[in-house]
Design a protein around this motif. Structure first.
Motif, PDB file in Angstrom:
ATOM      1  N   MET A 274       5.432 -26.556 -99.942  1.00  0.00           N
ATOM      2  CA  MET A 274       6.766 -27.135 -99.881  1.00  0.00           C
ATOM      3  C   MET A 274       6.752 -28.445-100.669  1.00  0.00           C
ATOM      4  O   MET A 274       5.816 -29.221-100.567  1.00  0.00           O
ATOM      5  CB  MET A 274       7.156 -27.371 -98.427  1.00  0.00           C
TER       6      MET A 274
ATOM      7  N   MET B 189      12.143 -33.142-103.252  1.00  0.00           N
ATOM      8  CA  MET B 189      13.354 -32.435-102.818  1.00  0.00           C
ATOM      9  C   MET B 189      14.582 -33.295-103.068  1.00  0.00           C
ATOM     10  O   MET B 189      15.616 -32.794-103.507  1.00  0.00           O
ATOM     11  CB  MET B 189      13.249 -32.054-101.337  1.00  0.00           C
TER      12      MET B 189
ATOM     13  N   HIS C  12      17.639 -32.104-105.770  1.00  0.00           N
ATOM     14  CA  HIS C  12      18.910 -31.735-105.152  1.00  0.00           C
ATOM     15  C   HIS C  12      20.053 -31.638-106.161  1.00  0.00           C
ATOM     16  O   HIS C  12      20.747 -30.614-106.202  1.00  0.00           O
ATOM     17  CB  HIS C  12      19.235 -32.710-104.015  1.00  0.00           C
TER      18      HIS C  12
ATOM     19  N   ALA D 108      15.524 -20.604-107.548  1.00  0.00           N
ATOM     20  CA  ALA D 108      14.190 -20.782-106.976  1.00  0.00           C
ATOM     21  C   ALA D 108      13.118 -20.511-108.023  1.00  0.00           C
ATOM     22  O   ALA D 108      12.165 -21.280-108.156  1.00  0.00           O
ATOM     23  CB  ALA D 108      14.010 -19.857-105.773  1.00  0.00           C
TER      24      ALA D 108
ATOM     25  N   MET E  56      10.386 -23.113-106.746  1.00  0.00           N
ATOM     26  CA  MET E  56      10.501 -23.330-105.301  1.00  0.00           C
ATOM     27  C   MET E  56      10.558 -21.980-104.582  1.00  0.00           C
ATOM     28  O   MET E  56      10.820 -20.965-105.202  1.00  0.00           O
ATOM     29  CB  MET E  56      11.799 -24.059-104.961  1.00  0.00           C
ATOM     30  N   THR E  57      10.364 -22.028-103.291  1.00  0.00           N
ATOM     31  CA  THR E  57      10.577 -20.822-102.513  1.00  0.00           C
ATOM     32  C   THR E  57      12.076 -20.658-102.258  1.00  0.00           C
ATOM     33  O   THR E  57      12.837 -21.633-102.333  1.00  0.00           O
ATOM     34  CB  THR E  57       9.849 -20.881-101.151  1.00  0.00           C
TER      35      THR E  57
ATOM     36  N   ASN F 116      13.497 -20.074 -99.464  1.00  0.00           N
ATOM     37  CA  ASN F 116      13.895 -20.816 -98.254  1.00  0.00           C
ATOM     38  C   ASN F 116      14.169 -22.282 -98.555  1.00  0.00           C
ATOM     39  O   ASN F 116      15.086 -22.873 -97.990  1.00  0.00           O
ATOM     40  CB  ASN F 116      12.823 -20.696 -97.167  1.00  0.00           C
ATOM     41  N   THR F 117      13.387 -22.889 -99.450  1.00  0.00           N
ATOM     42  CA  THR F 117      13.625 -24.286 -99.826  1.00  0.00           C
ATOM     43  C   THR F 117      14.955 -24.412-100.545  1.00  0.00           C
ATOM     44  O   THR F 117      15.732 -25.339-100.282  1.00  0.00           O
ATOM     45  CB  THR F 117      12.474 -24.817-100.701  1.00  0.00           C
TER      46      THR F 117
ATOM     47  N   ARG G 180      17.719 -24.204 -98.015  1.00  0.00           N
ATOM     48  CA  ARG G 180      17.850 -25.449 -97.243  1.00  0.00           C
ATOM     49  C   ARG G 180      18.530 -26.532 -98.084  1.00  0.00           C
ATOM     50  O   ARG G 180      19.441 -27.221 -97.617  1.00  0.00           O
ATOM     51  CB  ARG G 180      16.483 -25.917 -96.759  1.00  0.00           C
ATOM     52  N   LEU G 181      18.109 -26.667 -99.338  1.00  0.00           N
ATOM     53  CA  LEU G 181      18.708 -27.682-100.208  1.00  0.00           C
ATOM     54  C   LEU G 181      20.163 -27.357-100.533  1.00  0.00           C
ATOM     55  O   LEU G 181      20.982 -28.259-100.682  1.00  0.00           O
ATOM     56  CB  LEU G 181      17.913 -27.811-101.499  1.00  0.00           C
TER      57      LEU G 181
ATOM     58  N   THR H 125      18.228 -34.015 -97.544  1.00  0.00           N
ATOM     59  CA  THR H 125      17.071 -33.181 -97.865  1.00  0.00           C
ATOM     60  C   THR H 125      15.778 -33.739 -97.337  1.00  0.00           C
ATOM     61  O   THR H 125      14.791 -33.034 -97.266  1.00  0.00           O
ATOM     62  CB  THR H 125      16.934 -32.993 -99.392  1.00  0.00           C
TER      63      THR H 125
END
Length: 57
Positions: free
Chosen positions: A1, A7, A11, A28, A33-34, A36-37, A40-41, A50
């Motif tokens: 992560m 992060m 953003h 991604a 990035m993954t 999921n990241t 979330r962002l 973030t």
């Protein structure tokens, strides 16, 4: 992560990619990035949202 600082810095870039209708999966891959990241962002409306709790950033 990615770190909280990374992060925070990514953003605006992430939201710029999403604004031109790139898929979250594509974003991604491009940012390394993954998914999921990215998810979330993408939910964060401001970069300060973030940062992880307890992590200086």
């Amino acid at each position: 992560m990615p770190s909280a600082r990374a992060m925070h810095a990514m953003h605006p870039t992430l939201h710029a990619f999403l604004a031109v209708c790139l898929s979250k999966r594509s974003v991604a891959r491009q940012l390394g990035m993954t998914l999921n990241t990215v998810l979330r962002l993408s939910r964060a409306t401001e970069a300060k949202e973030t940062c992880l709790r307890g992590v200086p950033g």
